[in-house]
Motif scaffolding. Structure first.
Motif, PDB file in Angstrom:
ATOM      1  N   GLN A   9     -92.061  39.418   7.830  1.00  0.00           N
ATOM      2  CA  GLN A   9     -91.676  38.045   8.168  1.00  0.00           C
ATOM      3  C   GLN A   9     -90.417  37.612   7.429  1.00  0.00           C
ATOM      4  N   VAL A  10     -90.099  38.287   6.330  1.00  0.00           N
ATOM      5  CA  VAL A  10     -88.919  37.917   5.542  1.00  0.00           C
ATOM      6  C   VAL A  10     -87.655  38.550   6.123  1.00  0.00           C
ATOM      7  N   CYS A  11     -87.681  39.871   6.331  1.00  0.00           N
ATOM      8  CA  CYS A  11     -86.430  40.573   6.644  1.00  0.00           C
ATOM      9  C   CYS A  11     -86.409  41.234   8.018  1.00  0.00           C
ATOM     10  N   PHE A  47     -77.874  50.901  -1.171  1.00  0.00           N
ATOM     11  CA  PHE A  47     -77.683  49.474  -1.401  1.00  0.00           C
ATOM     12  C   PHE A  47     -78.806  48.971  -2.316  1.00  0.00           C
ATOM     13  N   PRO A  48     -78.458  48.385  -3.444  1.00  0.00           N
ATOM     14  CA  PRO A  48     -79.473  48.002  -4.434  1.00  0.00           C
ATOM     15  C   PRO A  48     -80.147  46.670  -4.144  1.00  0.00           C
ATOM     16  N   GLY A  49     -79.647  45.952  -3.123  1.00  0.00           N
ATOM     17  CA  GLY A  49     -80.172  44.618  -2.857  1.00  0.00           C
ATOM     18  C   GLY A  49     -81.258  44.620  -1.795  1.00  0.00           C
ATOM     19  N   LYS A  50     -81.368  43.506  -1.081  1.00  0.00           N
ATOM     20  CA  LYS A  50     -82.351  43.392  -0.015  1.00  0.00           C
ATOM     21  C   LYS A  50     -81.656  43.371   1.345  1.00  0.00           C
ATOM     22  N   PHE A  51     -82.460  43.324   2.390  1.00  0.00           N
ATOM     23  CA  PHE A  51     -81.903  43.468   3.731  1.00  0.00           C
ATOM     24  C   PHE A  51     -82.309  42.322   4.644  1.00  0.00           C
ATOM     25  N   HIS A  52     -81.596  42.221   5.758  1.00  0.00           N
ATOM     26  CA  HIS A  52     -82.018  41.327   6.832  1.00  0.00           C
ATOM     27  C   HIS A  52     -81.686  42.003   8.163  1.00  0.00           C
ATOM     28  N   VAL A  53     -82.714  42.200   8.990  1.00  0.00           N
ATOM     29  CA  VAL A  53     -82.542  42.886  10.272  1.00  0.00           C
ATOM     30  C   VAL A  53     -82.413  41.848  11.386  1.00  0.00           C
ATOM     31  N   LEU A  54     -81.296  41.881  12.116  1.00  0.00           N
ATOM     32  CA  LEU A  54     -81.086  40.903  13.190  1.00  0.00           C
ATOM     33  C   LEU A  54     -81.917  41.228  14.422  1.00  0.00           C
ATOM     34  N   GLY A  55     -82.207  42.494  14.623  1.00  0.00           N
ATOM     35  CA  GLY A  55     -82.959  42.899  15.801  1.00  0.00           C
ATOM     36  C   GLY A  55     -82.074  43.098  17.024  1.00  0.00           C
ATOM     37  N   GLY A  56     -80.808  43.422  16.806  1.00  0.00           N
ATOM     38  CA  GLY A  56     -79.894  43.682  17.917  1.00  0.00           C
ATOM     39  C   GLY A  56     -78.517  43.136  17.603  1.00  0.00           C
ATOM     40  N   ARG A  57     -77.718  42.966  18.646  1.00  0.00           N
ATOM     41  CA  ARG A  57     -76.369  42.440  18.498  1.00  0.00           C
ATOM     42  C   ARG A  57     -76.080  41.526  19.670  1.00  0.00           C
ATOM     43  N   SER A  65     -74.433  40.173  22.858  1.00  0.00           N
ATOM     44  CA  SER A  65     -73.812  40.901  23.953  1.00  0.00           C
ATOM     45  C   SER A  65     -73.763  40.024  25.192  1.00  0.00           C
ATOM     46  N   ALA A  66     -72.545  39.693  25.613  1.00  0.00           N
ATOM     47  CA  ALA A  66     -72.377  38.902  26.831  1.00  0.00           C
ATOM     48  C   ALA A  66     -72.869  39.708  28.027  1.00  0.00           C
ATOM     49  N   LEU A  67     -72.562  40.998  27.998  1.00  0.00           N
ATOM     50  CA  LEU A  67     -72.908  41.886  29.104  1.00  0.00           C
ATOM     51  C   LEU A  67     -74.420  42.001  29.287  1.00  0.00           C
ATOM     52  N   GLU A  68     -75.131  42.142  28.155  1.00  0.00           N
ATOM     53  CA  GLU A  68     -76.578  42.317  28.237  1.00  0.00           C
ATOM     54  C   GLU A  68     -77.331  41.001  28.073  1.00  0.00           C
ATOM     55  N   GLY A  69     -76.582  39.895  27.967  1.00  0.00           N
ATOM     56  CA  GLY A  69     -77.209  38.586  27.891  1.00  0.00           C
ATOM     57  C   GLY A  69     -77.962  38.335  26.594  1.00  0.00           C
ATOM     58  N   VAL A  70     -77.507  38.929  25.493  1.00  0.00           N
ATOM     59  CA  VAL A  70     -78.149  38.687  24.198  1.00  0.00           C
ATOM     60  C   VAL A  70     -77.435  37.527  23.505  1.00  0.00           C
ATOM     61  N   ARG A  71     -78.199  36.424  23.299  1.00  0.00           N
ATOM     62  CA  ARG A  71     -77.627  35.218  22.704  1.00  0.00           C
ATOM     63  C   ARG A  71     -78.063  35.101  21.241  1.00  0.00           C
ATOM     64  N   PRO A  72     -77.386  34.220  20.476  1.00  0.00           N
ATOM     65  CA  PRO A  72     -77.747  34.074  19.051  1.00  0.00           C
ATOM     66  C   PRO A  72     -79.228  33.801  18.842  1.00  0.00           C
ATOM     67  N   GLU A  73     -79.831  32.997  19.746  1.00  0.00           N
ATOM     68  CA  GLU A  73     -81.245  32.652  19.545  1.00  0.00           C
ATOM     69  C   GLU A  73     -82.180  33.831  19.819  1.00  0.00           C
ATOM     70  N   ASP A  74     -81.637  34.909  20.408  1.00  0.00           N
ATOM     71  CA  ASP A  74     -82.449  36.101  20.628  1.00  0.00           C
ATOM     72  C   ASP A  74     -82.521  36.980  19.374  1.00  0.00           C
ATOM     73  N   LEU A  75     -81.646  36.696  18.408  1.00  0.00           N
ATOM     74  CA  LEU A  75     -81.596  37.501  17.192  1.00  0.00           C
ATOM     75  C   LEU A  75     -82.146  36.702  16.011  1.00  0.00           C
ATOM     76  N   ASP A 119     -81.174  32.585  12.763  1.00  0.00           N
ATOM     77  CA  ASP A 119     -81.646  31.355  12.128  1.00  0.00           C
ATOM     78  C   ASP A 119     -82.416  31.663  10.848  1.00  0.00           C
ATOM     79  N   SER A 120     -83.232  32.707  10.886  1.00  0.00           N
ATOM     80  CA  SER A 120     -84.012  33.033   9.688  1.00  0.00           C
ATOM     81  C   SER A 120     -83.105  33.555   8.576  1.00  0.00           C
ATOM     82  N   LEU A 121     -81.990  34.186   8.941  1.00  0.00           N
ATOM     83  CA  LEU A 121     -81.007  34.600   7.929  1.00  0.00           C
ATOM     84  C   LEU A 121     -80.373  33.373   7.276  1.00  0.00           C
TER      85      LEU A 121
END
Ligand SMILES: [Zn+2]
Length: 202
Positions: A61-63, A103-113, A115-125, A128-130
């Protein structure tokens, strides 16, 4: 159907294995034969390992990492520097960067990138949690480690914009990653170099 005749159960196992990345029908058949011959030392341990992972599998739930713990082992590790956050597109990228403790720190996974072509919008990644993580304080540096693709770089710019009002240093992996290259396929030396030479986002 191949010429080789096996029971439906063994055929199903072979087909399931042959769909795994890096395995084709031939190596799947060899793996199945090995499992059948080594029931106690190969088949049973594999079965119980798969069962244990399948039962506890969850998304952190964090990263956004996948692990059998939530928070994941990386988020829960107190030896890691929580002031440095590395943002990646996929879990595979996290695992690649974490392979040799690059990398000695922590991570955050967006779950994609994006993409206008594939219709991936900011709210799909998981953007916000980052932003919430960073706005909560305690983070000094955010390293943007997106792939060197057009969509990857568009995503990096967008994330940098979303974070620009917070008092964090935003850096980016050095150039030198092959265009269209996935982080996961790079060797550790190249990854380490890209991290060491990271530079501020203009
Ligand atoms: Zn985590």
């Amino acid at each position: 159907m191949s010429g080789f005749m096996a029971s439906p159960e063994i055929e199903a196992l072979t087909q399931a294995l042959s769909r795994l990345p890096g395995l084709g029908p031939r190596s799947a058949r060899r793996a199945v034969l090995h499992l059948l011959k080594k029931r106690e030392t190969a088949l049973e341990p594999l079965l119980s390992a798969l069962g244990a992972v399948s039962q506890r599998l969850s998304t952190c739930q964090v990263c956004g990492n996948v692990d059998t713990l939530d928070p994941c082992a990386i988020c829960a590790d107190p030896r890691r520097d929580a002031r440095a956050l590395c943002v990646v597109e996929e879990v595979a990228d996290l695992w690649a960067l974490d392979r040799a403790r690059l990398f000695p720190g922590k991570f955050h996974v967006l779950g994609g990138r994006l993409s206008a072509l594939e219709g991936v919008r900011p709210e799909d990644l998981r953007i916000d949690s980052l932003v919430r993580r960073v706005s909560g304080g305690g983070v000094d540096e955010v390293v943007l480690a997106m792939n060197a693709t057009l969509d990857g770089q568009t995503t990096a710019h967008y994330v940098a914009e979303r974070l620009e009002t917070y008092p964090v240093r935003i850096t980016q992996l050095a150039h030198g990653l092959p265009v269209g290259g996935e982080l996961d396929y790079l060797d550790e030396g190249t990854l380490a170099q890209a991290l060491r030479a990271r530079r501020p986002v203009a």
